[in-house]
Write a protein that holds these residues in place. Structure first.
Motif, PDB file in Angstrom:
ATOM      1  N   ASN A  15      -4.740  12.449   2.815  1.00  0.00           N
ATOM      2  CA  ASN A  15      -5.311  13.993   2.763  1.00  0.00           C
ATOM      3  C   ASN A  15      -4.661  14.575   3.967  1.00  0.00           C
ATOM      4  O   ASN A  15      -5.098  15.135   4.824  1.00  0.00           O
ATOM      5  N   SER A  16      -3.601  14.248   4.286  1.00  0.00           N
ATOM      6  CA  SER A  16      -2.750  14.563   5.235  1.00  0.00           C
ATOM      7  C   SER A  16      -0.754  15.019   5.023  1.00  0.00           C
ATOM      8  O   SER A  16      -0.736  14.541   3.883  1.00  0.00           O
ATOM      9  N   ASP A  17      -0.191  15.796   5.848  1.00  0.00           N
ATOM     10  CA  ASP A  17       1.579  15.692   5.077  1.00  0.00           C
ATOM     11  C   ASP A  17       2.055  15.868   5.567  1.00  0.00           C
ATOM     12  O   ASP A  17       3.668  15.739   5.545  1.00  0.00           O
ATOM     13  N   HIS A  53       1.018  -1.322   0.019  1.00  0.00           N
ATOM     14  CA  HIS A  53       0.224  -0.351  -0.205  1.00  0.00           C
ATOM     15  C   HIS A  53       0.989   0.867   0.207  1.00  0.00           C
ATOM     16  O   HIS A  53       1.323   1.414   1.116  1.00  0.00           O
ATOM     17  N   GLU A  54       1.191   2.139  -1.223  1.00  0.00           N
ATOM     18  CA  GLU A  54       1.515   3.239  -1.178  1.00  0.00           C
ATOM     19  C   GLU A  54       0.650   4.517  -0.823  1.00  0.00           C
ATOM     20  O   GLU A  54       0.025   4.956  -1.004  1.00  0.00           O
ATOM     21  N   VAL A  55       1.117   5.452  -0.364  1.00  0.00           N
ATOM     22  CA  VAL A  55      -0.035   6.439   0.337  1.00  0.00           C
ATOM     23  C   VAL A  55       1.940   7.845  -0.079  1.00  0.00           C
ATOM     24  O   VAL A  55       3.363   7.976   0.031  1.00  0.00           O
ATOM     25  N   LYS A  56       1.343   8.851  -0.972  1.00  0.00           N
ATOM     26  CA  LYS A  56       1.577  10.744  -1.256  1.00  0.00           C
ATOM     27  C   LYS A  56       1.210  11.376   0.140  1.00  0.00           C
ATOM     28  O   LYS A  56      -0.084  11.280  -0.996  1.00  0.00           O
ATOM     29  N   GLN A  57       1.755  11.810   0.319  1.00  0.00           N
ATOM     30  CA  GLN A  57       1.510  13.223   1.422  1.00  0.00           C
ATOM     31  C   GLN A  57       1.352  13.892   0.713  1.00  0.00           C
ATOM     32  O   GLN A  57       1.546  14.441  -0.588  1.00  0.00           O
ATOM     33  N   SER A  71      -3.256  19.974   5.111  1.00  0.00           N
ATOM     34  CA  SER A  71      -4.244  20.661   5.062  1.00  0.00           C
ATOM     35  C   SER A  71      -4.841  21.317   5.714  1.00  0.00           C
ATOM     36  O   SER A  71      -4.532  21.879   6.488  1.00  0.00           O
ATOM     37  N   THR A  72      -6.172  22.551   4.740  1.00  0.00           N
ATOM     38  CA  THR A  72      -6.667  23.054   5.075  1.00  0.00           C
ATOM     39  C   THR A  72      -7.674  22.776   5.983  1.00  0.00           C
ATOM     40  O   THR A  72      -9.127  23.569   6.427  1.00  0.00           O
TER      41      THR A  72
END
Length: 285
Positions: free
Chosen positions: A201-203, A130-134, A139-140
């Motif tokens: 959806n987060s940094d 499972h890959e994630v690109k933050q 997020s605002t």
């Protein structure tokens, strides 16, 4: 109940040209078998060696890329995808083993990969990639804006196959009820101290302490934070560890593919890992 074995990679060591270092917890030993299997997998992917990969993948294996596209094992073997981390040089790696399940986290910058290994009669096999690109910037969004939670807090479109799965659903509903109420004290008992959440959806990766801080801020602001409803789920049982793969549809935006790891500790099921990737090719709600 089987005694639970939790092992972590706590020191840096050489893996080809890769630099390994523990990033989830600060103690304990690596599981050599899981580390060796993961090392071989990364090397096979880098070479596009489908024959070698065939021996490593579980029959239920899935590969989810940074865009949320999920492939089956046969699709991966027909055309081996590229690892979002390239040759994985200079990455940070940590490993935890919970009985028959080993979880490896690999990351560099904003890109993270979760690989969940399971112990079968023939040895360790990879079940989840499972890959994630933050996000590059925070997020605002302060929350979903929704204050009432029916799904998953009160009902879910999933029928448990056994007592363990039913217990996990019950604990998960209590956890999400705590999220909806901004109640950190209700949420906290249902997650492991080593909990990590990695979301597109987060940094940044979110720890247990970080999630509690967010819940307290949402409580102060009063913003609605009901979780995204569940669309579908699968569970894979391995004694005191259960892998849960899910599809969620937020109240607005695109659906999300989620991989969770639940562990049984002190007689209770708690969440240890949550990886979340938005499905970019899907239509937004």
């Amino acid at each position: 109940m089987r005694a639970q074995r939790v092992r972590l990679l706590a020191t840096a060591f050489l893996f080809s040209s890769c630099s390994f270092a523990a990033s989830w917890l600060a103690a304990a030993e690596a599981d050599p078998a899981v580390i060796q299997a993961d090392r071989a997998f990364a090397q096979a992917v880098a070479k596009g060696d489908a024959a070698a990969l065939r021996k490593m993948l579980d029959a239920e294996f899935t590969w989810t890329d940074v865009d949320g596209k999920t492939l089956t094992g046969e699709e991966v073997l027909r055309a081996v995808p590229k690892d979002a981390l390239g040759d994985e040089s200079g990455v940070e790696v940590s490993e935890r083993t919970y009985g028959q399940v080993g979880a490896v986290n690999v990351g560099r910058g904003k890109v993270h990969v979760l690989r969940i290994w399971v112990q079968r009669p023939g040895g360790w096999r990879l079940l989840v990639y499972h890959e994630v690109k933050q996000m590059e910037q925070p997020s605002t969004s302060a929350g979903s804006g929704v204050k009432d939670c029916e799904n998953p807090c009160k009902m879910v479109p999933f029928k448990p196959a056994n007592e363990a799965e039913a217990a996990i659903i019950a604990f998960w509903q209590a956890l999400e009820t705590g999220v909806t109420a901004h109640d950190a004290e209700a949420w906290a008992p249902h997650v492991a101290d080593e909990f990590v959440q990695v979301s597109s959806n987060s940094d940044h990766p979110i720890s247990k302490a970080g999630r509690i801080e967010t819940l307290n801020k949402q409580k102060a602001s009063g913003v609605g934070s009901a979780p995204a409803p569940l669309v579908s789920a699968k569970m894979f049982d391995f004694g005191d560890a259960v892998i849960m793969t899910c599809l969620h549809q937020p109240y607005s935006g695109k659906p999300i593919h989620v991989s969770r790891l639940w562990i049984k500790r002190d007689g209770k099921w708690i969440m240890s890992i949550s990886y979340q990737t938005t499905i970019q090719s899907a239509a937004a709600k």
